[in-house]
Design an enzyme around this catalytic site. Structure first.
Site, short mmCIF file in Angstrom:
data_model
loop_
_atom_site.label_atom_id
_atom_site.label_comp_id
_atom_site.label_asym_id
_atom_site.label_seq_id
_atom_site.Cartn_x
_atom_site.Cartn_y
_atom_site.Cartn_z
N PRO A 206 25.71 89.04 -44.60
CA PRO A 206 24.36 87.67 -44.45
C PRO A 206 24.93 88.08 -43.10
CG PRO A 206 26.11 86.83 -45.85
CD PRO A 206 26.49 87.95 -45.95
N LYS A 210 20.35 93.93 -42.45
CA LYS A 210 18.92 94.15 -43.43
C LYS A 210 17.71 93.73 -43.31
CE LYS A 210 21.17 91.60 -46.50
NZ LYS A 210 22.18 91.62 -45.85
N HIS A 426 52.93 71.56 -30.49
CA HIS A 426 52.28 72.07 -31.71
C HIS A 426 51.79 73.58 -31.63
CE1 HIS A 426 50.79 72.71 -36.15
NE2 HIS A 426 50.65 73.15 -35.53
N GLU A 427 50.77 73.62 -30.16
CA GLU A 427 49.64 74.28 -29.83
C GLU A 427 51.02 75.26 -28.62
OE1 GLU A 427 47.01 75.59 -31.70
OE2 GLU A 427 46.97 73.21 -32.45
#
Length: 605
Positions: A206, A210, A426-427
């Site tokens: 998608p 097209k 954490h990051e």
């Protein structure tokens, strides 16, 4: 039903107006004339005060000597002279008055006397006329139920889309260009015995262009171009879809050479034999008619069918064989160069600032379709407008990318100091492991600002387009995914729920490495689990367990080994660079966001 009430209301209002008008004609009103009784009129006549009396039916318009105007009424069915004599008017007084008798107009007479009798009959006739008209319209709709819903593409004052407006898709444009050339000059091909493909199937995800490519074909071919959606063929009643298909092809043949474009053909072209109703299924009847029209007993080479779908695996094999859709054109996601060209096309009507770099946007959007790229520029324009800017800056573009990938910033979600510190480490763990291991994508941004459902994010993007991925890259990716939880465990001696999505993604990757990609040294290059594709009320995909319980146990062991090894790699990396981890986390707590240059400056320090 609503239309019936609408017409009845209109008729009622018309009748009400006509009745009121008749009443006005019958009893004319005047704000200037004064009423006087017939006896009072007789006294004025005897006193010589009346100059003239105009008789209109039973109404009397009286003019006195001093020009005063009065009005009165005589007795119904009695002449004016007799009425006045009956109330005591003398003959001398009556002779002194000028009496003018005027007949009523024909319209007023009919309006007062005939119209009230005719109105009920008119109303009844109208009701019957309306009922017969609705019945006739319904019968006409029944006859046109099976007519084609294909529309003829026209310019309509809109901008014409040509091949120049379709960036990228070089191979796809070359394929459809052959169709356009054949329609323009068929003798060029027929001299060499060539036959143009009867059907062209555009296949792609998608948003890959097209329908846009089909619009370009319509404008480049300069022949009648009929477009219809696959779902418009399917109806509740059996045979209607087949009738519409037949009518569509007949219409196209009358205008040949021509093109029929069927969008989302998978709505009607799915595999036969498993739907409800068997051979009497409406969808299957419609598909059978398409097959016959494209390559049946009576076909026409001058009509070319172009169809689009993003589910070619669901289409019936008979539809894809040579002679029908014998040319399949694949529309892939655009490459980095193509993405830049697409961005330039969509940016032609947008004022870009000098610092706006579309190449950077193309680099940060791997896997994006043309529709996604258009959406990014639109979001950037919206962000610039909200800030009352006159141009779209590079900052707007970068923010739009993150908004499309992760969602809008959730400024209302405020972390507590403790949670903010956990999110920062954490990051920082994700980013540090990604920058330390080989075979990983470069880190472009680290942030602890919530977007969508993510409490923070580490944005890693490839520097070039990739189509293959090695085992070493998967292993490094697993370590990066587990770097966040590992950092929490090392720093706080505790783990949180913030790594839930990381663990899910890591588990899926590890299981695919073992069961689909043959990347397990213990189990070897074998795939496990077969996918059965069942077409029943759509397409259902189920996994068939084609291995023993012992092999299932070994698969679980291998998945566990991959995850454990990745965890150890992440732990070793973070412990060796714990000071760098602390630096990254401290800056994140302070600034909340680190761009690529800032991040790598901290890593190299």
């Amino acid at each position: 039903m609503k239309s019936i009430f609408k017409y009845l209301t209109i008729v009622f209002i018309v009748l009400l107006v006509l009745s009121g008008f008749a009443a006005i004609l019958q009893s004319p009103l005047s704000t200037e004339n004064k009423d006087v009784s017939l006896t009072g009129l007789a006294g004025k006549i005897n006193n010589g005060e009346v100059k003239e009396i105009i008789v209109k039916g039973d109404n009397l318009e009286i003019t006195l000597n001093d020009a005063t105007e009065l009005k009165s009424k005589k007795e119904i069915g009695v002449s004016i002279t007799e009425s006045l004599l009956n109330v005591g008017v003398t003959e001398e007084g009556l002779n002194a008055v000028n009496i003018d008798i005027q007949n009523e107009s024909g319209f007023a007479f009919y309006a007062i006397n005939i119209l009230p009798i005719l109105l009920p009959f008119i109303f009844i006739v109208f009701i019957f006329w309306f009922m017969f008209r609705q019945a006739q319209r319904g019968s006409m709709q029944a006859f046109s139920f099976g007519k084609s819903k294909a529309r003829l593409a026209t310019e309509g004052g809109k901008k014409r889309v040509t091949f120049k407006d379709v960036a990228g898709l070089i191979e796809a444009k070359e394929e459809v260009t052959e169709v356009v050339e054949f329609l323009r000059d068929p003798d060029k091909f027929k001299k060499l015995g060539a036959r143009i493909p009867r059907g062209v199937l555009l296949v792609g995800s998608p948003g890959t262009g097209k329908t846009l490519l089909a619009k370009a074909v319509a404008n480049e071919a300069k022949v009648p171009f009929f477009y219809v959606s696959g779902s418009e063929f399917v109806e509740m009643f059996v045979g209607v879809g087949a009738s519409r298909v037949k009518d569509t092809f007949e219409t196209a043949k009358k205008a040949s050479p021509s093109i029929i474009f069927v969008d989302e053909i998978d709505a009607v072209g799915r595999q036969r034999g498993a739907g409800l109703g068997g051979g009497h299924d409406e969808r299957e009847q419609t598909l059978n008619q398409i097959l016959v029209e494209m390559d049946g007993f009576d076909t026409d080479d001058a009509v070319i069918v172009v169809a689009a779908t993003n589910r070619p695996d669901t289409l019936d094999p008979a539809l894809l064989r040579p002679g029908r859709f014998d040319r399949r054109i694949i529309l892939d996601e655009p490459s980095m160069k193509d993405r830049e060209e697409i961005l330039k096309l969509h940016a032609t009507d947008k004022p870009l600032a000098e610092d706006a770099d579309l190449k950077v946007v193309a680099e940060r959007t791997p896997g994006f379709s043309g529709a996604d790229l258009a959406n990014i520029l639109n979001e950037a324009a919206i962000l610039a407008a909200r800030k009352n800017q006159k141009e779209i800056t590079n900052e707007n573009l970068v923010e739009a990318i993150e908004k499309v990938i992760l969602g809008p910033e959730r400024k209302s979600k405020v972390f507590s100091p403790k949670e903010k510190k956990i999110a920062a480490f954490h990051e920082a763990g994700h980013a540090l492991v990604a920058s330390s291991l080989p075979n990983t994508d470069p880190v472009h941004k680290v942030s602890i600002i919530s977007r969508g459902r993510a409490g923070g994010y580490t944005l890693k993007l490839p520097s070039e387009d990739r189509h293959l991925k090695s085992r070493a890259e998967f292993e490094s990716e697993l370590a990066v995914l587990l770097g966040g939880q590992t950092a929490e465990e090392i720093v706080f001696n505790e783990i949180t729920t913030g790594a839930s999505n990381d663990l899910k993604v890591a588990s899926d990757i590890a299981r695919k490495m073992v069961t689909q990609y043959g990347m397990s040294e213990k189990l070897g290059p074998i795939t496990f689990g077969e996918k059965d594709e069942l077409v029943f009320l759509g397409k259902e995909i189920t996994a068939d367990k084609n291995y023993s319980n012992e092999i299932a146990y070994q698969i679980d062991q291998e998945v566990n080994r991959l995850i454990t090894t990745a965890k150890e790699t992440a732990k070793k990396t973070i412990k060796n660079k714990i000071e760098t981890l602390n630096k990254i986390a401290e800056v994140l707590i302070e600034k909340e966001t680190l761009e690529r240059n800032e991040f790598y400056a901290l890593v190299k320090a």
